[in-house]
Design an enzyme around this catalytic site. Structure first.
Site, PDB file in Angstrom:
ATOM      1  N   GLU A 140      13.829 -21.808 -54.112  1.00 43.75           N
ATOM      2  CA  GLU A 140      14.625 -21.032 -52.961  1.00 43.75           C
ATOM      3  C   GLU A 140      15.728 -20.486 -53.541  1.00 43.75           C
ATOM      4  OE1 GLU A 140      17.280 -22.471 -48.993  1.00 43.75           O
ATOM      5  OE2 GLU A 140      16.645 -24.005 -50.438  1.00 43.75           O
TER       6      GLU A 140
ATOM      7  N   LYS B 140      13.631 -17.583 -43.770  1.00 44.57           N
ATOM      8  CA  LYS B 140      13.700 -19.090 -43.385  1.00 44.57           C
ATOM      9  C   LYS B 140      14.187 -19.206 -42.142  1.00 44.57           C
ATOM     10  CE  LYS B 140      16.326 -22.934 -45.178  1.00 44.57           C
ATOM     11  NZ  LYS B 140      17.392 -23.422 -46.308  1.00 44.57           N
TER      12      LYS B 140
ATOM     13  N   CYS C  34      12.371 -24.720 -47.950  1.00 48.16           N
ATOM     14  CA  CYS C  34      13.323 -26.034 -47.828  1.00 48.16           C
ATOM     15  C   CYS C  34      13.461 -26.528 -46.407  1.00 48.16           C
ATOM     16  CB  CYS C  34      14.786 -25.618 -48.386  1.00 48.16           C
ATOM     17  SG  CYS C  34      15.552 -27.181 -49.091  1.00 48.16           S
TER      18      CYS C  34
END
Length: 543
Positions: A41, A110, A146
């Site tokens: 990330e 994300k 994540c």
């Protein structure tokens, strides 16, 4: 399909250096005939970039390097990497770019933006509005970032994620889940990640590739420890912890891989985390050498041993600064430790300067024996170390532990002076565990240091327990209050004395002003003093 898990150590803001490393790992993946290489990330800018994200020059440099360096390197290999994306309206997204043959084929933004503890992502990013997959060589890739996989596993009271990213992606029938992460470490985190993903994959029955950042940025330590879980929900591939690593995995052969044994996440993980923390903090800050004030106590002994492991014995200087109250045992223990570590050792007594202070403030050399006299000894030592730092270019490592920092049993501009607080998130009882681990093969820290009663040695016959509860009890209460966010009532109901519990909590709250001026401390527990615990300095709340 052969997938390369590329676990690298980016430096926040070193965009040119990060891209150089990315290209190096892309080439290594190509050499090993990988079809796809996966990075972590925000790997192009380093995590966490914080308010650099508000600087247009920063964003433009990142975009420039993606276009001019990464895109040309992706011929004949697919690349998934974490980066910052800015849309036409100026909104920012924490994104994963899927690049192939010089083109950005797909962008995954994300969805779940953490905004608790050390995370501030809603300050910077917009969340994804849709979930998607990308096709590559006949394989559908469900890429997520994540926090997107942490639904139902975040135990902060303020977090209630309404979107289930994996569930929505699964409806699009991916063949593989790929998660790119910058997940900071604390003791127990790796086993938590593995158990979480194994449980989820037993439901979905498709392989899962997890690639995590490694390295230290400010107080956050990233352990890497990337892994692959097969379609049966078994971890079958594991990368190194606390080191850069790359591994090529033939996804078609996962069924033939043996399940790996459970990771024993013991005190060695804390030790390796702190070693990486010191090494990276110094290297990324431009320091090669460190200086440690060696008192003959266990805290400075552990910090010194960690520094030697991180930087090499030739780069660590230990300084003993005895006073009239320093015991002969402490002075000799400090020298023995330095000899065992084979490091440079200097003795610079503080007595002449201490006498000068007594003369100025007491009118003669008589001792009053108050707190001001105790603290000035620590401040003289802090000044000595900072003088060496300025003249010789050593970074000063502070040696206070979490138990002391919690209770304010430390001196501003004295033992708190320095650039990095190595064990500021290590409770005193865990410091002893680290000492025993350091001595696992031979005696490095003298046994006498480990066995003697802790003392600041700032007055005659002083012991820590003159001012603090026994560390075993203190650390148990502090863990419940600071790390588990339990109320005084809940702690008392566990059988602890009511007066003691309230006194400890009041002291923790009262000395926030000291912690706000402390050096950054490496985080190894679920809740450290630092960016993840934001308390007011000036307040009047008291139990």
């Amino acid at each position: 399909m052969k997938i390369a898990l590329a676990q690298i150590n980016p430096v926040v803001g070193d965009i040119k250096g990060n891209f150089k490393k990315i290209i190096e790992f892309i080439n290594r993946a190509k050499y090993q005939k990988a079809d796809l290489v996966v990075f972590s990330e925000l790997v192009t800018v380093g995590y966490p970039p914080k308010d650099f994200l508000f600087m247009q020059d920063f964003l433009e440099a990142n975009e420039k390097y993606i276009n001019e360096i990464v895109l040309p390197a992706t011929y004949q290999i697919g690349v998934i990497l974490g980066t910052v994306r800015q849309d036409t309206e100026g909104n920012l997204y924490n994104s994963a770019f899927f690049i192939y043959d010089g083109k950005i084929v797909e962008v995954f933004d994300k969805t779940l933006l953490p905004n608790y503890d050390v995370f501030d992502e809603k300050r910077y990013f917009k969340p994804a509005q849709i979930r998607k997959v990308a096709s590559f060589k006949g394989i559908k890739l469900g890429v997520n970032i994540c926090e997107d996989i942490w639904k139902d596993y975040v135990f902060e009271p303020s977090v209630d994620y309404s979107v289930d990213v994996l569930e929505e992606q699964f409806k699009l029938k991916p063949d593989i889940f790929i998660n790119i992460s910058a997940s900071p470490y604390y003791l127990g985190k790796q086993n938590m990640r593995v158990e979480m993903i194994e449980k989820k994959i037993k439901k979905y029955a498709i392989p899962f590739v997890y690639v995590n950042q490694v390295g230290t940025n400010d107080e956050l330590i990233f352990d890497g420890a990337s892994f692959v879980v097969n379609e049966e929900g078994k971890r079958v591939v594991q990368l190194k912890a606390f080191e850069e690593d790359i591994k090529i995995v033939d996804m078609e052969e996962l069924k033939n891989f043996k399940e790996l044994p459970e990771i024993k996440e013991d005190i060695s993980w804390v030790y390796n985390a702190l070693v990486l923390g010191v090494r990276d903090y110094c290297k990324k800050s431009g320091f090669k050498k460190a200086v440690v004030g060696l008192s003959g106590g266990i805290d400075s002994a552990v910090v010194c041993a960690i520094a030697v492991e991180a930087l090499g014995k030739e780069n660590v200087l230990a300084v003993s600064m005895p006073s009239r109250y320093s015991s002969e045992g402490s002075k000799s223990d400090a020298r023995i430790l330095a000899d065992n570590l084979e490091i440079e050792f200097r003795v610079i007594p503080i007595e002449p300067v201490f006498k000068s202070y007594l003369s100025v403030f007491n009118g003669d050399n008589n001792v009053i024996g108050d707190l001001a006299e105790e603290n000035i000894q620590a401040r003289i030592r802090g000044n000595y170390l900072m003088f060496i730092s300025n003249r010789e270019g050593h970074i000063v490592l502070t040696t206070g532990n979490k138990s002391e920092l919690a209770m304010g049993y430390c001196t501003l501009y004295g033992d708190m002076s320095g650039s990095l607080a190595v064990i500021a998130d290590v409770p005193k009882t865990m410091v002893y565990e680290l000492a025993r681990y350091i001595n696992r093969e031979k005696e490095i820290i003298p046994t006498s240091i480990i066995e003697k009663a802790p003392s600041a040695e700032l007055r005659p016959n002083q012991k820590d327990e003159d001012s603090l509860p026994p560390y075993k009890i203190l650390d148990e209460i502090l863990k419940m209050y600071i790390e588990e966010n339990r109320s005084a009532k809940e702690i008392i109901e566990k059988g602890y004395d009511e007066r003691l519990v309230k006194d400890i909590i009041n002291k923790v709250n009262r000395v926030e002003y000291k912690r706000k001026q402390a050096a950054p401390g490496l985080k190894i527990t679920t809740k450290a003093f630092g960016t993840g615990r934001r308390m007011p300095i000036v307040h009047n709340f008291k139990l």
